[in-house]
Motif scaffolding. Structure first.
Motif, PDB file in Angstrom:
ATOM      1  N   ALA A  50     -21.685  -1.514 -28.088  1.00 19.16           N
ATOM      2  CA  ALA A  50     -22.128  -0.984 -26.796  1.00 19.16           C
ATOM      3  C   ALA A  50     -20.999  -1.139 -25.792  1.00 19.16           C
ATOM      4  CB  ALA A  50     -23.378  -1.718 -26.323  1.00 19.16           C
ATOM      5  N   LEU A  51     -20.644  -0.049 -25.144  1.00 19.13           N
ATOM      6  CA  LEU A  51     -19.590  -0.024 -24.144  1.00 19.13           C
ATOM      7  C   LEU A  51     -20.267  -0.104 -22.774  1.00 19.13           C
ATOM      8  CD1 LEU A  51     -16.506   0.290 -23.749  1.00 19.13           C
ATOM      9  CD2 LEU A  51     -16.882   2.763 -23.603  1.00 19.13           C
ATOM     10  N   LEU A  52     -20.244  -1.281 -22.168  1.00 16.91           N
ATOM     11  CA  LEU A  52     -21.075  -1.542 -20.998  1.00 16.91           C
ATOM     12  C   LEU A  52     -20.281  -1.773 -19.718  1.00 16.91           C
ATOM     13  CD1 LEU A  52     -23.642  -4.022 -22.610  1.00 16.91           C
ATOM     14  CD2 LEU A  52     -23.710  -1.517 -22.540  1.00 16.91           C
ATOM     15  N   ARG A  53     -20.926  -1.386 -18.612  1.00 18.67           N
ATOM     16  CA  ARG A  53     -20.428  -1.685 -17.264  1.00 18.67           C
ATOM     17  C   ARG A  53     -21.660  -1.947 -16.400  1.00 18.67           C
ATOM     18  NH1 ARG A  53     -20.921   2.653 -13.548  1.00 18.67           N
ATOM     19  NH2 ARG A  53     -19.100   2.123 -12.329  1.00 18.67           N
ATOM     20  N   PRO A  54     -21.485  -2.585 -15.230  1.00 17.31           N
ATOM     21  CA  PRO A  54     -22.654  -2.896 -14.400  1.00 17.31           C
ATOM     22  C   PRO A  54     -23.441  -1.651 -13.989  1.00 17.31           C
ATOM     23  CG  PRO A  54     -20.762  -4.168 -13.677  1.00 17.31           C
ATOM     24  CD  PRO A  54     -20.250  -3.173 -14.683  1.00 17.31           C
ATOM     25  N   PHE A  79     -27.447   1.894 -24.185  1.00 18.20           N
ATOM     26  CA  PHE A  79     -27.800   0.476 -24.320  1.00 18.20           C
ATOM     27  C   PHE A  79     -27.818  -0.128 -22.925  1.00 18.20           C
ATOM     28  CE2 PHE A  79     -27.546  -3.907 -25.760  1.00 18.20           C
ATOM     29  CZ  PHE A  79     -28.111  -3.879 -27.027  1.00 18.20           C
ATOM     30  N   VAL A  80     -28.908  -0.807 -22.579  1.00 23.08           N
ATOM     31  CA  VAL A  80     -29.065  -1.460 -21.277  1.00 23.08           C
ATOM     32  C   VAL A  80     -29.343  -2.929 -21.554  1.00 23.08           C
ATOM     33  CG1 VAL A  80     -30.377  -1.543 -19.131  1.00 23.08           C
ATOM     34  CG2 VAL A  80     -29.982   0.659 -20.262  1.00 23.08           C
ATOM     35  N   LYS A  81     -28.475  -3.813 -21.039  1.00 22.58           N
ATOM     36  CA  LYS A  81     -28.546  -5.224 -21.416  1.00 22.58           C
ATOM     37  C   LYS A  81     -28.590  -6.134 -20.194  1.00 22.58           C
ATOM     38  CE  LYS A  81     -26.192  -8.650 -24.290  1.00 22.58           C
ATOM     39  NZ  LYS A  81     -25.105  -8.860 -25.266  1.00 22.58           N
ATOM     40  N   ALA A  82     -29.597  -7.029 -20.181  1.00 26.18           N
ATOM     41  CA  ALA A  82     -29.653  -8.084 -19.176  1.00 26.18           C
ATOM     42  C   ALA A  82     -29.053  -9.370 -19.743  1.00 26.18           C
ATOM     43  CB  ALA A  82     -31.084  -8.320 -18.721  1.00 26.18           C
ATOM     44  N   ASP A  83     -29.460  -9.740 -20.960  1.00 25.69           N
ATOM     45  CA  ASP A  83     -28.909 -10.912 -21.644  1.00 25.69           C
ATOM     46  C   ASP A  83     -29.160 -10.758 -23.138  1.00 25.69           C
ATOM     47  OD1 ASP A  83     -31.557 -12.012 -22.276  1.00 25.69           O
ATOM     48  OD2 ASP A  83     -31.650 -12.624 -20.175  1.00 25.69           O
ATOM     49  N   ALA A  84     -28.825 -11.792 -23.919  1.00 28.30           N
ATOM     50  CA  ALA A  84     -28.903 -11.699 -25.381  1.00 28.30           C
ATOM     51  C   ALA A  84     -30.313 -11.464 -25.893  1.00 28.30           C
ATOM     52  CB  ALA A  84     -28.326 -12.971 -26.010  1.00 28.30           C
ATOM     53  N   THR A 159     -32.466  -8.009 -11.393  1.00 26.03           N
ATOM     54  CA  THR A 159     -31.895  -8.361 -12.686  1.00 26.03           C
ATOM     55  C   THR A 159     -30.440  -7.895 -12.743  1.00 26.03           C
ATOM     56  OG1 THR A 159     -34.067  -8.056 -13.715  1.00 26.03           O
ATOM     57  CG2 THR A 159     -32.171  -8.087 -15.186  1.00 26.03           C
ATOM     58  N   ALA A 160     -29.560  -8.745 -13.272  1.00 23.53           N
ATOM     59  CA  ALA A 160     -28.165  -8.346 -13.491  1.00 23.53           C
ATOM     60  C   ALA A 160     -28.111  -7.583 -14.807  1.00 23.53           C
ATOM     61  CB  ALA A 160     -27.258  -9.565 -13.538  1.00 23.53           C
ATOM     62  N   VAL A 161     -27.713  -6.314 -14.741  1.00 20.49           N
ATOM     63  CA  VAL A 161     -27.786  -5.416 -15.898  1.00 20.49           C
ATOM     64  C   VAL A 161     -26.448  -4.731 -16.121  1.00 20.49           C
ATOM     65  CG1 VAL A 161     -28.828  -3.243 -16.677  1.00 20.49           C
ATOM     66  CG2 VAL A 161     -30.267  -5.013 -15.679  1.00 20.49           C
ATOM     67  N   GLN A 162     -26.130  -4.506 -17.395  1.00 15.70           N
ATOM     68  CA  GLN A 162     -25.001  -3.670 -17.776  1.00 15.70           C
ATOM     69  C   GLN A 162     -25.533  -2.574 -18.691  1.00 15.70           C
ATOM     70  OE1 GLN A 162     -21.440  -5.495 -19.041  1.00 15.70           O
ATOM     71  NE2 GLN A 162     -21.343  -6.799 -17.236  1.00 15.70           N
ATOM     72  N   ALA A 163     -24.877  -1.408 -18.662  1.00 15.79           N
ATOM     73  CA  ALA A 163     -25.379  -0.276 -19.446  1.00 15.79           C
ATOM     74  C   ALA A 163     -24.239   0.648 -19.847  1.00 15.79           C
ATOM     75  CB  ALA A 163     -26.416   0.499 -18.627  1.00 15.79           C
ATOM     76  N   GLY A 164     -24.481   1.401 -20.923  1.00 20.73           N
ATOM     77  CA  GLY A 164     -23.499   2.372 -21.373  1.00 20.73           C
ATOM     78  C   GLY A 164     -23.830   2.901 -22.759  1.00 20.73           C
TER      79      GLY A 164
END
Length: 194
Positions: A50-54, A79-84, A159-164
């Motif tokens: 997953a290639l993520l940015r905020p 893919f949208v990720k807050a934590d593991a 929530t602190a989220v990253q997505a990409g």
């Protein structure tokens, strides 16, 4: 709508290979790469590419890619990720011999939903993740067809989220996904068309 440069993202797990051309970003997945937690299988896989940015609330991202997934569980999308233990993946996945549109929502344990999309193979799919009012709304379409609602999942404010973009190849080597676009825009104004 603003195009995101591929260089703005950071990989959760490095792919086997990444190359760029005027036709987009080509990502070759590592055999066995996947994202899943516990449900039905008992294992935890966190080796997705997953290639993520905020991402911030009030924003939507869209990822476009060519649907070319001939083997079991080949997959790509957003893919949208807050934590593991808190993440969402949504896109196209090959399951039991057909392409399906689906999502996995994970809060400690994963769930999974799929809906077949016959006729999408070889075409350009776009998956949109829109975050507002404490929820992430996933929509998808192929080429310029109408958007389809895929999933609405809680994603709390603050929530602190990253997505990409992401891809995985759980069962084989050699999957290469052609990603064409990664853009950001305002979140959807409403859940349903007015």
């Amino acid at each position: 709508m603003t195009t995101i440069d591929w260089s703005e993202g950071r990989w959760t797990t490095e792919p086997e290979n990444v190359r760029f051309s005027e036709d987009g970003m080509f990502v070759t997945a590592v055999e066995g790469s996947d994202a899943w937690r516990i449900t039905s299988y008992g294992f935890v896989h966190d080796t997705e590419h997953a290639l993520l940015r905020p991402m911030v609330e009030g924003q939507a991202i869209e990822v476009s890619f060519r649907v070319d997934f001939p083997e079991q569980f080949d997959q790509a999308g957003v893919f949208v990720k807050a934590d593991a233990e808190t993440w969402i993946k949504a896109g196209i996945e090959s399951s039991d011999g057909e392409e399906s549109l689906g999502a996995v929502v994970t809060r400690g344990e994963s769930d999974w939903s799929l809906s077949p999309v016959p006729g999408w193979a070889g075409r350009i799919a776009t998956v949109r993740a829109s975050w507002s009012a404490g929820a992430l709304t996933i929509r998808a379409r192929v080429d310029d067809e109408a958007w389809r609602l895929v999933r609405v999942a809680p994603l709390p404010t603050g929530t602190a989220v990253q997505a990409g973009p992401f891809c995985c190849a759980p069962t084989r080597a050699g999957l290469t996904v052609q990603f064409l676009d990664w853009v950001t825009t305002d979140a959807d104004p409403a859940l349903h068309a007015e």
